[in-house]
Design a protein around this motif. Structure first.
Motif, PDB file in Angstrom:
ATOM      1  N   ALA A 234      44.676 -14.232  20.145  1.00  0.00           N
ATOM      2  CA  ALA A 234      45.386 -13.244  19.339  1.00  0.00           C
ATOM      3  C   ALA A 234      45.322 -13.590  17.859  1.00  0.00           C
ATOM      4  O   ALA A 234      45.162 -12.717  17.004  1.00  0.00           O
ATOM      5  CB  ALA A 234      46.838 -13.141  19.795  1.00  0.00           C
ATOM      6  N   ASP A 235      45.442 -14.878  17.540  1.00  0.00           N
ATOM      7  CA  ASP A 235      45.414 -15.298  16.139  1.00  0.00           C
ATOM      8  C   ASP A 235      44.011 -15.265  15.559  1.00  0.00           C
ATOM      9  O   ASP A 235      43.802 -14.839  14.419  1.00  0.00           O
ATOM     10  CB  ASP A 235      45.972 -16.723  15.999  1.00  0.00           C
ATOM     11  N   GLU A 236      43.046 -15.724  16.335  1.00  0.00           N
ATOM     12  CA  GLU A 236      41.681 -15.880  15.819  1.00  0.00           C
ATOM     13  C   GLU A 236      40.846 -14.613  15.953  1.00  0.00           C
ATOM     14  O   GLU A 236      39.814 -14.482  15.284  1.00  0.00           O
ATOM     15  CB  GLU A 236      40.979 -17.033  16.540  1.00  0.00           C
ATOM     16  N   ARG A 237      41.274 -13.715  16.846  1.00  0.00           N
ATOM     17  CA  ARG A 237      40.501 -12.490  17.124  1.00  0.00           C
ATOM     18  C   ARG A 237      39.072 -12.820  17.555  1.00  0.00           C
ATOM     19  O   ARG A 237      38.128 -12.087  17.276  1.00  0.00           O
ATOM     20  CB  ARG A 237      40.488 -11.561  15.894  1.00  0.00           C
ATOM     21  N   SER A 238      38.944 -13.946  18.254  1.00  0.00           N
ATOM     22  CA  SER A 238      37.624 -14.387  18.705  1.00  0.00           C
ATOM     23  C   SER A 238      37.802 -15.406  19.818  1.00  0.00           C
ATOM     24  O   SER A 238      38.582 -16.361  19.664  1.00  0.00           O
ATOM     25  CB  SER A 238      36.844 -15.014  17.542  1.00  0.00           C
TER      26      SER A 238
ATOM     27  N   PHE B  57      43.213  -7.957  26.369  1.00  0.00           N
ATOM     28  CA  PHE B  57      42.340  -7.821  25.205  1.00  0.00           C
ATOM     29  C   PHE B  57      41.276  -6.761  25.452  1.00  0.00           C
ATOM     30  O   PHE B  57      40.839  -6.567  26.576  1.00  0.00           O
ATOM     31  CB  PHE B  57      41.645  -9.153  24.890  1.00  0.00           C
TER      32      PHE B  57
ATOM     33  N   ARG C 147      37.458  -5.877  24.185  1.00  0.00           N
ATOM     34  CA  ARG C 147      36.316  -6.529  23.551  1.00  0.00           C
ATOM     35  C   ARG C 147      35.242  -5.494  23.278  1.00  0.00           C
ATOM     36  O   ARG C 147      34.854  -4.742  24.165  1.00  0.00           O
ATOM     37  CB  ARG C 147      35.767  -7.633  24.458  1.00  0.00           C
TER      38      ARG C 147
ATOM     39  N   GLY D  56      34.726  -6.954  17.713  1.00  0.00           N
ATOM     40  CA  GLY D  56      35.535  -8.142  17.926  1.00  0.00           C
ATOM     41  C   GLY D  56      36.494  -7.984  19.083  1.00  0.00           C
ATOM     42  O   GLY D  56      36.238  -7.246  20.036  1.00  0.00           O
ATOM     43  N   VAL D  57      37.619  -8.665  18.977  1.00  0.00           N
ATOM     44  CA  VAL D  57      38.621  -8.698  20.038  1.00  0.00           C
ATOM     45  C   VAL D  57      39.927  -8.117  19.505  1.00  0.00           C
ATOM     46  O   VAL D  57      40.384  -8.488  18.423  1.00  0.00           O
ATOM     47  CB  VAL D  57      38.855 -10.150  20.518  1.00  0.00           C
ATOM     48  N   ARG D  58      40.512  -7.200  20.281  1.00  0.00           N
ATOM     49  CA  ARG D  58      41.792  -6.602  19.901  1.00  0.00           C
ATOM     50  C   ARG D  58      42.761  -6.689  21.069  1.00  0.00           C
ATOM     51  O   ARG D  58      42.355  -6.597  22.235  1.00  0.00           O
ATOM     52  CB  ARG D  58      41.614  -5.128  19.509  1.00  0.00           C
TER      53      ARG D  58
END
Length: 291
Positions: free
Chosen positions: A13-17, A48, A50, A54-56
């Protein structure tokens, strides 16, 4: 479900990766992905989305992340309760301002390390200044952060550290540079260089201008206050900054601001900080208060 899976959720969640999250938690990316798939199966919903961008987080993911942060914080407090008599351990995440050269931040952190060598430090700024740092503490992404907004943050602990008057930064060839002090009214019609919206110094200054019925144009915005004098020296405009944040630049001069506008530097933390965070707050007050 275990705490390691919750750590994965929060890191992604923090890194979005997934890749950066795996590096952050010191695990293989395949391990992190498998942990998330297992948690999604257990919860019966995807956390998430994908795609190529990116990732949301999904709506369910947003809710789960909030609970995961709270759970991990509770687990950390339980560990501290069980180890109250031992040396401090763990990690302290600190949101900083990169432009406070008048504060020996490396020296402060070095002293903290000497006192508590088993505590790891994670330091970094926010691209949206104090506004972003407040939200990072509120959401549990940071344990402590510097804070320069003029309004109190009622749901967080606030430790005032220093008050700094505003000064004016001008190109050395500017006509106002010949004066010993400059008023806000003198500057109202100038083009300005300032921090981006959300930075505490800009919020404070905007309010001071509005209180005097003054408006301004800010065509040049930066996310690094320390660079502002260099941009002023290049002729892009004038600036008014807290004295604590000014880094001298060739071609720019600093003059007193006639109006008494002040900026307050504080440290903020969650209402129930851990032992290591409490120790960091105490050291910041010891080394910075009264500057």
């Amino acid at each position: 479900m275990d705490t390691r899976q919750l750590e994965y959720v929060v890191a992604i969640a923090d890194e979005r990766s997934f890749t950066r999250a795996a590096e952050r938690v010191f695990a293989a990316q395949s391990t992190v992905s498998a942990g998330i798939r297992g948690l999604e199966r257990e919860l019966g919903a995807p956390l998430f989305e994908r795609d190529a961008h990116g990732v949301r987080l999904t709506d369910v993911g947003e809710a789960v992340v909030a609970e995961a942060r709270a759970t991990l914080q509770s687990v950390e407090r339980m560990r501290e309760l069980a180890d109250r008599q031992g040396p401090l351990r763990g990690t302290v995440r600190v949101g900083i301002f990169t432009n406070l050269t008048t504060i020996d931040l490396p020296g402060v952190m070095g002293e903290f390390h000497r006192r508590h060598p088993e505590v790891d430090l994670r330091l970094g700024p926010s691209p949206s200044g104090s506004t972003g740092l407040v939200e990072d503490v509120r959401q549990g992404r940071l344990d402590i952060a510097f804070h320069g907004l003029p309004d109190p943050v009622s749901d967080l602990l606030t430790h005032p550290l220093a008050d700094s008057p505003y000064v004016v930064v001008l190109p050395e060839a500017h006509p106002l540079a010949r004066k010993r002090s400059v008023s806000l009214a003198d500057l109202a019609d100038e083009t300005w260089v300032d921090a981006r919206s959300g930075f505490g110094n800009r919020v404070t200054l905007d309010r001071a201008l509005a209180a005097r019925g003054l408006t301004r144009r800010v065509p040049t915005e930066l996310s690094d206050l320390g660079e502002i004098p260099r941009f002023v020296a290049a002729g892009l405009g004038v600036a008014a900054l807290p004295e604590l944040t000014v880094i001298p630049a060739p071609g720019a001069v600093v003059r007193a601001l006639r109006e008494p506008v002040a900026w307050r530097l504080s440290a903020i933390a969650r209402r129930r900080p851990g032992r290591a965070a409490e120790a960091m707050l105490a050291l910041l007050e010891e080394r910075i208060s009264g500057l």
